[in-house]
Design an enzyme around this catalytic site. Structure first.
Site, PDB file in Angstrom:
ATOM      1  N   HIS A  74       0.833  -1.206   0.000  1.00  0.00           N
ATOM      2  CA  HIS A  74       0.000   0.000   0.000  1.00  0.00           C
ATOM      3  C   HIS A  74       0.874   1.264   0.000  1.00  0.00           C
ATOM      4  CE1 HIS A  74      -3.742   2.259   1.215  1.00  0.00           C
ATOM      5  NE2 HIS A  74      -2.829   3.092   1.693  1.00  0.00           N
ATOM      6  N   GLU A  75       1.787   1.330   0.943  1.00  0.00           N
ATOM      7  CA  GLU A  75       2.637   2.525   1.028  1.00  0.00           C
ATOM      8  C   GLU A  75       3.563   2.629  -0.184  1.00  0.00           C
ATOM      9  OE1 GLU A  75       1.699   4.629   3.083  1.00  0.00           O
ATOM     10  OE2 GLU A  75       0.470   3.298   4.324  1.00  0.00           O
ATOM     11  N   HIS A 116       1.782   4.483  -2.859  1.00  0.00           N
ATOM     12  CA  HIS A 116       1.966   5.934  -2.681  1.00  0.00           C
ATOM     13  C   HIS A 116       3.373   6.342  -3.135  1.00  0.00           C
ATOM     14  CE1 HIS A 116      -1.767   6.841  -0.611  1.00  0.00           C
ATOM     15  NE2 HIS A 116      -1.531   6.004   0.380  1.00  0.00           N
ATOM     16  N   GLU A 170      -4.561   7.944  -3.134  1.00  0.00           N
ATOM     17  CA  GLU A 170      -5.062   6.696  -2.558  1.00  0.00           C
ATOM     18  C   GLU A 170      -5.371   5.670  -3.656  1.00  0.00           C
ATOM     19  OE1 GLU A 170      -4.965   6.275   0.606  1.00  0.00           O
ATOM     20  OE2 GLU A 170      -6.215   4.530   1.017  1.00  0.00           O
TER      21      GLU A 170
END
Lengths: 518, 518
Positions: free
Chosen positions: B281-282, B285, B311
């Site tokens: 997830h990170e 980003h 997001e």
């Protein structure tokens, strides 16, 4: 214990002094913000992050400089000076030292500050290349440019200071690192030190005794080294609730806030002693920093007294404690537990001997406890004529090699092993080297005083009990910050002006026994 | 591939635009210096260092704010506005967005900014305590104070903006996180999303299928988890020459410079999936951040388009890539190699099923891919009447529980499991939540467009080849920075205004198969 000396531990300051402290503390918040970025640069910054990091640090440096030379601080200083009495109080010392810092910063023309920054940045880049190729000729114009600017700096500083007007120009530079020191006094101490060291080094090398260093050529897993180092620093009293230990290319200690002091070291997989003594050394700096009075953080009473006294603490904890026979009685079982494969049943005595090997080296940072000071003396003897103009920068390489031969009996095979080995001059740090040897001199003086006052210090070390020593140093040194000039602080703690006699006595006794000398 | 859309990749800017970029870049140097300190606070700061760190951050925040609202930037903006043509160029978009930021920052009265800072700091401290004790009554006055100030902020922002004058007050807050978004449009998208999700969640819970999660209750050594996480991020394309992965209490991604982007995660010794999907997830980003045009760093064209699009990238890489069957064909052998004891011969299919378990949870951050959006919709439906005044802050707890029951069929047993679970409102982040669900909506739209254009995307994932997808996203999303408003960027890349249809189709197909639905 003697009666406590007066220190900055009275009631909290009020009025103009409190205002001055608030201004200094806010400037320190900016300054230490930059220090966090510099620490990160040495520990965790991704490889490609360096370029922008320089922009960030430049922006913060500019803002910090503005704060530390600006009207807000000037007015706070004037108000505090008008108010603070009596002249010998801690508060007065604080204001006087803050004034000293302010005047030193504002006395330099902005053009000179910017030029020094530009020239030393270039010189350091060039130095790294020149050292790789051992090419003094390539570095020479950069050294000349640095020396020219440092002479200008010395003249500008001396012009604003009564006590420097009649002194050697070099003293104005020395004063930045060792407040109040004069080169003629330092020279006298160093001459006596040299007179004692040269025959000791010769006697050791002629003794024909070769310590068994094979212990330091085995397999020491880095994870276990980290734990051993951390345990050592913690045992001495470095506090990890307000500190850290990380890995960097070079060991250092940096203070990022009143409760945030960080150490680094580097690991050699076949020799635990390099990381370990690196950490004990930096932990010595850190113990000093952690025991400065936090309520004065950012102000002179919350700062170390000078680089010589700072180095005295790293060397005291590294050498007088960490390389002592008593220490290894305590540390050997722990070392064997961390490194069962490498150390087996190695005794405290074997470890003590392995970590106290004396042999001449070309490189200062690799030198042992005995020969280290000669490396420093050599640099001090070259720096003074460099700044006075008696030694042209272009002649430094030859002068270095001659002096080295006179001290050690052989010449460096290359400039990289000689005058190009250290970054200091490229960085404009002229007048900094002598504080390394002063630190050793002070460490021995403090050690003797502690021995006299604490009774069975050796027994305490052997039992792993470092609290009495740390408390004594806190009382005598740490808690005073910059209240006293270095020589005054040492005289109060050790009872005499700087003298190399205790250091020479320590080295002669310790290494005389180890090497079976007369 | 389609023809490249125009982006900020022409010749380097000159004249007033270059001057504006220099001012913005220097402000970004200060802003990211503070971000380094904030990162350090979450990762390495010693426990007792927190108090002074707050002082350091406050000093930097003040200086950054001065820079970003000061006359130097104002003048640079005016000069660039007088110069930059044509209206639809990247340069014009950059100047327009920089103006938008400047006006938003300067439109708020200093009193309101300081009051918000003070009230939200207190509210966050109080929230942490109130959550521990599940005591909404104790938190209520703080929430009321925050809401009152945020309504003032909304009014102040709307007064300065034509496009917000007729909109709901809430839209002025939403606009800070999702530029140009209007709540009536977002509501329409979310109503359609909710209408599709509620029956899907019900069908899954009635299907009587319980995925075998026992794989995620074994022994996963943390050191191996770190290596597996790092390898996953690196494989997706997160670059470690300009990035890092560290440990923190909560996963996050932070950008500290044009070549310095850092991820964190946390490790659970019995479940690799929490650290691993946290990192994917990170890393999503981070991949966005690392592919923004570095030469515009600090300026709008060097920044992400909005939180929704940001997001969309974390969720696309985490869910559409990382939780896909194809991905585990590629990742399963690596997982087995890192965790031989825990995984044995576990197949790609077993791993795929274990990491796609759907079950209603009370806590948003623990929610699966299907139910997650319902948690967000609930918050969005409460925030709007909070800001309009239709819902008094004191009634939020009951309103929360009612809405939760309508969506999930049961009531939260305590306020800590209900309206006290998130820090956002205490921190003044009202209007932020909807971007989480918009991110999922955008991710599905982009995924469908990539599938249509890239051919065998599933085959590429199964082979561990993420380059075509990453290049496509760079071309369509990353390289544009803030040149286009979020809805425009999505429309250019995916061919339609925001619609939840692709997300619902994806969830129905994937979970219909996993749970054997109609």
């Amino acid at each position: 214990m003697t009666a406590p000396t007066p220190g900055p531990d009275g009631p909290p300051p009020e009025g103009p002094l409190a205002d001055l402290l608030a201004v200094l503390r806010e400037a320190a918040a900016l300054k230490t913000a930059a220090d966090v970025l510099a620490w990160d640069e040495q520990t965790y910054l991704p490889p490609r992050g360096g370029e922008f990091r320089a922009d960030q640090l430049a922006a913060l440096a500019g803002l910090t400089h503005d704060r530390l030379t600006g009207p807000e601080l000037r007015d706070a200083l004037l108000a505090a000076e008008a108010e603070v009495r009596p002249a010998d109080s801690a508060a007065a010392a604080c204001v006087q030292e803050a004034r000293r810092d302010f005047d030193r910063r504002t006395t330099l023309p902005r053009r000179l500050v910017e030029e020094l920054s530009r020239v030393t940045t270039l010189a350091q880049q060039n130095w790294a290349e020149a050292r790789k190729r051992s090419d003094f000729a390539a570095f020479r114009p950069h050294l000349e440019a640095v020396v020219t600017l440092k002479r200008e700096e010395a003249a500008a500083v001396a012009a604003g200071r009564e006590d420097l007007a009649a002194a050697a120009p070099y003293d104005a530079l020395l004063d930045d690192y060792e407040p109040g020191a004069k080169s003629d006094q330092v020279s006298a101490v160093f001459a006596e030190l040299r007179a004692g060291l040269v025959p000791l080094v010769a006697a050791i090398s002629e003794a024909g005794v070769t310590p068994d260093r094979s212990l330091l050529t085995r397999n020491y897993p880095v994870a276990a080294q980290y734990e051993f180092c951390r345990s050592g620093a913690e045992r001495l009293g470095f506090r990890f609730d307000s500190g850290r230990l990380d890995t960097a290319a070079h060991p250092f200690c940096t203070t990022l806030g009143p409760a945030d002091c960080r150490l680094t070291t580097r690991y050699h997989p076949n020799d635990f002693s390099q990381s370990y003594f690196g950490v004990l050394h930096e932990a010595g700096h850190g113990i000093y920093e952690q025991n400065l009075p936090a309520e004065w953080f950012g102000a002179p009473l919350g700062e170390a007294c000078g680089l010589g006294v700072h180095e005295s603490q790293s060397r005291l904890w590294e050498n007088f404690v960490g390389r002592s026979r008593s220490y290894w009685e305590h540390a050997a079982p722990e070392a064997r537990a961390f490194f069962p494969e490498a150390l087996g049943k190695a005794s405290a005595e074997e470890l003590y001997r392995a970590v106290n090997d004396v042999r001449p080296t070309l490189i200062r940072v690799e030198a042992d406890e005995v020969t280290y000071n000669l490396h420093v003396l050599l640099r001090f003897e070259l720096e003074q004529p460099l700044i006075s103009g008696d030694l042209p920068a272009g002649d430094v390489c030859d002068a270095w090699d001659e002096k080295f031969e006179a001290m050690f009996g052989f010449r460096p095979p290359s400039a990289a092993d000689g005058c190009l080995q250290d970054i200091h001059w490229a960085a404009g740090l002229i007048g900094y080297f002598p504080t390394y040897a002063l630190g050793n001199v002070y460490a021995a003086m403090l050690w003797d005083a502690a021995l006299a006052e604490l009774g069975d210090l050796e027994g305490q070390l052997a039992a792993g009990n470092f609290t009495p020593l740390r408390d004594w140093l806190t009382e005598k040194v740490y808690r005073h910050g910059r209240r006293y000039a270095p020589t005054d602080l040492i005289a109060r703690a050790a009872g005499s002006p700087p003298t190399p006699a205790p250091l020479l006595a320590h080295l002669n006794a310790k290494y005389g026994a180890l090497y079976g000398l007369g």
